[in-house]
Design an enzyme around this catalytic site. Sequence first.
Site, PDB file in Angstrom:
ATOM      1  N   LYS A   1      18.315-118.099  45.202  1.00  0.00           N
ATOM      2  CA  LYS A   1      18.110-119.282  44.368  1.00  0.00           C
ATOM      3  C   LYS A   1      19.145-120.343  44.769  1.00  0.00           C
ATOM      4  O   LYS A   1      20.315-120.019  44.955  1.00  0.00           O
ATOM      5  CB  LYS A   1      18.276-118.896  42.891  1.00  0.00           C
ATOM      6  CG  LYS A   1      17.162-119.434  42.022  1.00  0.00           C
ATOM      7  CD  LYS A   1      17.111-118.828  40.649  1.00  0.00           C
ATOM      8  CE  LYS A   1      16.311-119.767  39.756  1.00  0.00           C
ATOM      9  NZ  LYS A   1      15.862-119.158  38.529  1.00  0.00           N
TER      10      LYS A   1
ATOM     11  N   GLU B   1       7.777-113.004  24.971  1.00  0.00           N
ATOM     12  CA  GLU B   1       7.823-113.552  23.612  1.00  0.00           C
ATOM     13  C   GLU B   1       7.151-112.616  22.603  1.00  0.00           C
ATOM     14  O   GLU B   1       7.619-112.492  21.466  1.00  0.00           O
ATOM     15  CB  GLU B   1       7.157-114.940  23.579  1.00  0.00           C
ATOM     16  CG  GLU B   1       7.964-116.045  24.251  1.00  0.00           C
ATOM     17  CD  GLU B   1       7.875-116.079  25.778  1.00  0.00           C
ATOM     18  OE1 GLU B   1       7.072-115.297  26.341  1.00  0.00           O
ATOM     19  OE2 GLU B   1       8.590-116.874  26.401  1.00  0.00           O
TER      20      GLU B   1
ATOM     21  N   ARG C   1       2.662-117.927  22.681  1.00  0.00           N
ATOM     22  CA  ARG C   1       2.231-116.657  23.259  1.00  0.00           C
ATOM     23  C   ARG C   1       2.314-115.506  22.256  1.00  0.00           C
ATOM     24  O   ARG C   1       1.629-114.498  22.386  1.00  0.00           O
ATOM     25  CB  ARG C   1       3.098-116.367  24.480  1.00  0.00           C
ATOM     26  CG  ARG C   1       2.663-115.153  25.175  1.00  0.00           C
ATOM     27  CD  ARG C   1       3.076-115.128  26.598  1.00  0.00           C
ATOM     28  NE  ARG C   1       2.248-115.961  27.443  1.00  0.00           N
ATOM     29  CZ  ARG C   1       2.361-115.991  28.762  1.00  0.00           C
ATOM     30  NH1 ARG C   1       3.258-115.250  29.349  1.00  0.00           N
ATOM     31  NH2 ARG C   1       1.576-116.757  29.482  1.00  0.00           N
TER      32      ARG C   1
END
Length: 619
Positions: free
Chosen positions: A280, A365, A393
């Site tokens: 990253k 979630e 969600r």
Amino acid sequence: MKLSDVKRGSELRTASIEDLKTLSDDVRDTILKTVSQNGGHLSSNLGMVELTLSLYHVFDFDKDQLLFDVGHQCYTHKLLSGRASSFATLRQEEGICGFPRTDESKYDLWNTGHSSNAISAALGLARARDLTGGEGRVIAVVGDGALTGGMCYEALNDLGSRKTQMIIILNDNGMSISSNVGALSNYLTYLRVSKGWQKLKSAFSHILFKVPIGGKKLHHLFQNFKDHVRNIFVNDKFFSSLGLRYLGPVDGHNIQYMTQLFRHLQDEKEPVIVHVMTKKGKGYPFAEQNPERYHGIGPFDLKTGERIEKARPRSFGASACAFLCEQAQKNPRIVVVNAAMTTGTGFDGFAKAYPKRHFDAGIAEEHAVTLAAGMAKGGLRPFVAIYDTFLQRAYDQIMEDVCFQDLPVVFLMDHAGYVGGDGASHHGMYGISYLRSIPGLTIVCPRNVDEMLSALSWCLKEGKAPVAIRYPQADIPGPAYTGSFSPGRWECLRKGQDACLLAVGSMVPNALKAAEQLQKNGIEISVLSASSVRPLDEMALKEAADRGMPFFTAEENERSGGFGSAVAEWCAVSGTGEVRGVFALPDAFLPHGSREKRLQECGLDGNAMAEFIRRKLRT
Ligand SMILES: Cc1ncc(C[n+]2csc(CCOP(=O)(O)OP(=O)(O)O)c2C)c(N)n1
């Protein structure tokens, strides 16, 4: 090779590896320059450059289908698929979107933004291809963070039992937004280090370069290759036990290795998962050292890495965190649950201060909500901090596991309202609508940070049932809040007799502006801050209705099922009062852009409200 030389992504199929390498520098510079000016998802995109170029070199995206999970890592793909010349407009009003958008390019196959759905969507596309006699491979690029989401396993479970051609590229950088969490993340680390992937790299290249591409012997050699590969690559137990061929890990910054490997997958008929290791922030030292800070970032100075920003107002999330840290000293039952957004929701302070009472569920979630329900049932006081958009969600879990059980879980719904640069998938503009119909749930939209803190105190003292507190990221300007929150009670901020404007949360300042404007025309309206969206303040409604004052409502939420509908329902059911105007966002997937401009366009600024009310009162 420069980006300006690439007119179509398919041109990369005949490019040399050296050309791809020089192109990768140009792509990386373009991403860096653009994100430093416009803001965006930097770290993930810097990590994806060579991987995307390698995919474009081997596959033909006029036939093959490429899907990105979340989609925040799609910048190289955008640059290669005909959008290099407009890339400077990234995330700007009417510019190109930071996520794939089907209305922007035929190469963006899915409107994305929410995590962990790409394997399901890709499997759907693969099955459609199979049943309609289509051709082409289906490829899904999925991050290790996304792999913490339950949908991925539902899809793998399905794919492994009814197999078809599909390539899953697992882009593993060891990070979600923050460090990745969970047992599967530990397993990926095990795969990375178990045999020492540096060793594998050299063995891998040795074998690969012995296998020619094309020619009569290819099939035979390919069998050999697979056997070798089985021996060189790590002996994965997890994915192979689900019925997927696992290959990896491979260096996601080595174009030569990746293109060789992808070529050998072109004729595979069964599902394959390729474990690609990327870094990253690759190529920008500040982002390599602190990838989380540059995951999603506003404009910054390329030389120093420092953000260019005006003084930021107090954040709701950080203020809620500070309050709960203080309360947690006295109350050992307080716990905080996050879903991969500890920093985004402002709760890193709590995670540091109370590591045993902070739970990051990953991008999960649904699990986070039911986990909190279990904790509440067991006697804890859970606070679940999730963005308004991502809490969608967990709708069923809020309904069945929290509200149906009547458990005292408090939802802290951050980033409510129109969020600007991230666009349609990220606007928190449906929260009131999707929650308002759930029985037993109190919904609070505070008009500033102080009212939110007062609502939190109320939850701790009195709250015995589920509560959702919904707020934007930054504090809302307006008169100081000195009250004490109580559900079903609204605060009167201005008194008038001609109409009653009921404003929710972030709309309070604009409502007050509208009232001032109207006063100049001799019209006096009342302005009430309707922070308790559920229950409504029926006494206030009745009193205004009895005085013959028509209602206008204002909210930064879509119109359908929002606060305005709640007041209109109350009028219809009680047989009194009249709603003459509902100021709300339209029922639409709004594009990215400037909040100020969008609110004006939707008639939610003070002037537009005043003008509308003036006209309505004249008729
Ligand atoms: C359902 C959902 N919850 C939370 C997020 C916020 N989010 C965006 S990117 C991201 C991390 C993704 O990690 P990974 O898939 O590993 O991609 P990387 O950024 O590391 O390349 C998160 C949590 C989201 N997009 N969708």
